[in-house]
Design an enzyme around this catalytic site. Structure first.
Site, PDB file in Angstrom:
ATOM      1  N   GLU A   1      25.649  42.584  40.349  1.00 19.57           N
ATOM      2  CA  GLU A   1      25.495  42.807  41.783  1.00 19.57           C
ATOM      3  C   GLU A   1      24.154  43.500  41.983  1.00 19.57           C
ATOM      4  O   GLU A   1      23.654  44.174  41.072  1.00 19.57           O
ATOM      5  CB  GLU A   1      26.589  43.721  42.327  1.00 19.57           C
ATOM      6  CG  GLU A   1      28.005  43.200  42.163  1.00 19.57           C
ATOM      7  CD  GLU A   1      29.037  44.235  42.584  1.00 19.57           C
ATOM      8  OE1 GLU A   1      29.485  44.200  43.747  1.00 19.57           O
ATOM      9  OE2 GLU A   1      29.371  45.091  41.734  1.00 19.57           O
TER      10      GLU A   1
ATOM     11  N   GLU B   1      38.553  42.373  37.687  1.00 22.15           N
ATOM     12  CA  GLU B   1      37.365  41.729  38.241  1.00 22.15           C
ATOM     13  C   GLU B   1      36.207  41.946  37.281  1.00 22.15           C
ATOM     14  O   GLU B   1      36.029  43.046  36.752  1.00 22.15           O
ATOM     15  CB  GLU B   1      37.039  42.316  39.612  1.00 22.15           C
ATOM     16  CG  GLU B   1      35.810  41.726  40.279  1.00 22.15           C
ATOM     17  CD  GLU B   1      35.528  42.386  41.633  1.00 22.15           C
ATOM     18  OE1 GLU B   1      36.472  42.528  42.441  1.00 22.15           O
ATOM     19  OE2 GLU B   1      34.372  42.795  41.862  1.00 22.15           O
TER      20      GLU B   1
END
Length: 289
Positions: A181, A176
């Site tokens: 974020e 990933e």
């Protein structure tokens, strides 16, 4: 006299035609392919780049002339472009786990004034206390390597968890790439993470936290350059993280979401403003031939 006139006219027409051809294709000139070169991947439908990409001017600062814009969404329409995106997560599941408190719904995904809005709302639906939005390009666009850039404004409020990430189209994890974020109660910090599986099969990661301006007050660019040997993360065109371990090598699709609650951000409280949205100006992908 009339015959001479016809001959003169014929000669003028031929000369004009030849001049037009020479102007369009000078002798010795090489016909160049368009800069927007599509990268076709097996089993992936590539969108009509010509209809989605607007003239962008110069390349982003981290790139040289070997990179070309191959895919983009400027979110200029009145609704989500479903040629590029699906407004759900992994076939419609409620959320990605992590004790998140929202259920994703297409109604929370809107587009207006040149922006994509993923809106979080406090309302009950199917046993969840909140609704929110997500889009993904699974089955539509899954490149292998590239420079992925988003310009966005983040929501502020405890419990909000916006992200822009890439996941293997094959579904095999834990690979990933988290372009970024952020947490709604800490909007001056963004996290850039590479997740991979170690040789022993254990989950591993390399994460960098960058503390900068309040990313909820204005639009900023968030990007990652993914090559076969490294991942380099950029905020507003400046390198902020680099990872050379566990670099993924398989095609990955794009995900943009606004989670609400979870183990990491914690759940919303009385100070969390609802509704709130994660606003995206554009997403652009550049690749090398």
């Amino acid at each position: 006299m009339r015959i001479v006139t016809y001959r003169v006219m014929t000669i003028l027409v031929v000369v004009g035609w030849l001049l037009m051809l020479l102007t369009a294709h000078p002798v010795g000139a090489t016909t160049l392919a368009p800069a927007k070169t599509l990268v076709y991947l097996p089993g992936v439908t590539t969108p009509d780049v010509q209809s989605n990409v607007q003239p962008q001017g110069k390349l982003p600062t981290p790139l040289d002339s070997s990179w070309h814009l191959t895919w983009a969404d400027e979110f200029n329409g009145s609704s989500l472009n479903t040629t590029n995106w699906t407004p759900n997560l992994w076939g419609g599941v409620a959320n990605a786990g992590n004790n998140e408190q929202q259920i994703y719904t297409p109604a929370a995904v809107t587009s207006s004034n040149g922006l994509l809005h993923l809106q979080a709302t406090q309302q009950s639906l199917d046993g969840y206390s909140y609704t929110s939005g997500v889009i993904n390009s699974y089955g539509k666009f899954a490149p292998q390597y590239g420079y992925f850039e988003m310009r966005a404004k983040l929501p502020r409020g405890k419990g909000f968890w916006p992200a822009f990430w890439l996941f293997p189209e094959s579904g095999s994890g834990p690979a990933e790439i988290d372009t970024f974020e952020s947490l709604g109660n800490q909007t001056n910090t963004v996290y850039m993470t590479n997740h991979w599986q170690s040789a022993t099969g254990a989950s591993a990661q390399s994460q960098t936290a960058y503390v900068g301006p309040d990313f909820s007050q204005d639009f900023h660019t968030f990007a990652v350059k993914w090559t076969p040997t490294e991942l380099v993360s950029y905020i507003d065109g400046v390198e902020r993280a680099r990872s050379t371990q566990g670099v993924p090598t398989q095609p990955m699709y794009l995900i943009v979401n606004l989670a609400v609650g979870g183990h990491w951000p914690g759940n919303p409280d009385a100070t969390t403003p609802f509704p709130s949205s994660f606003d995206v100006d554009y997403i652009r992908v550049y690749q090398q031939p």
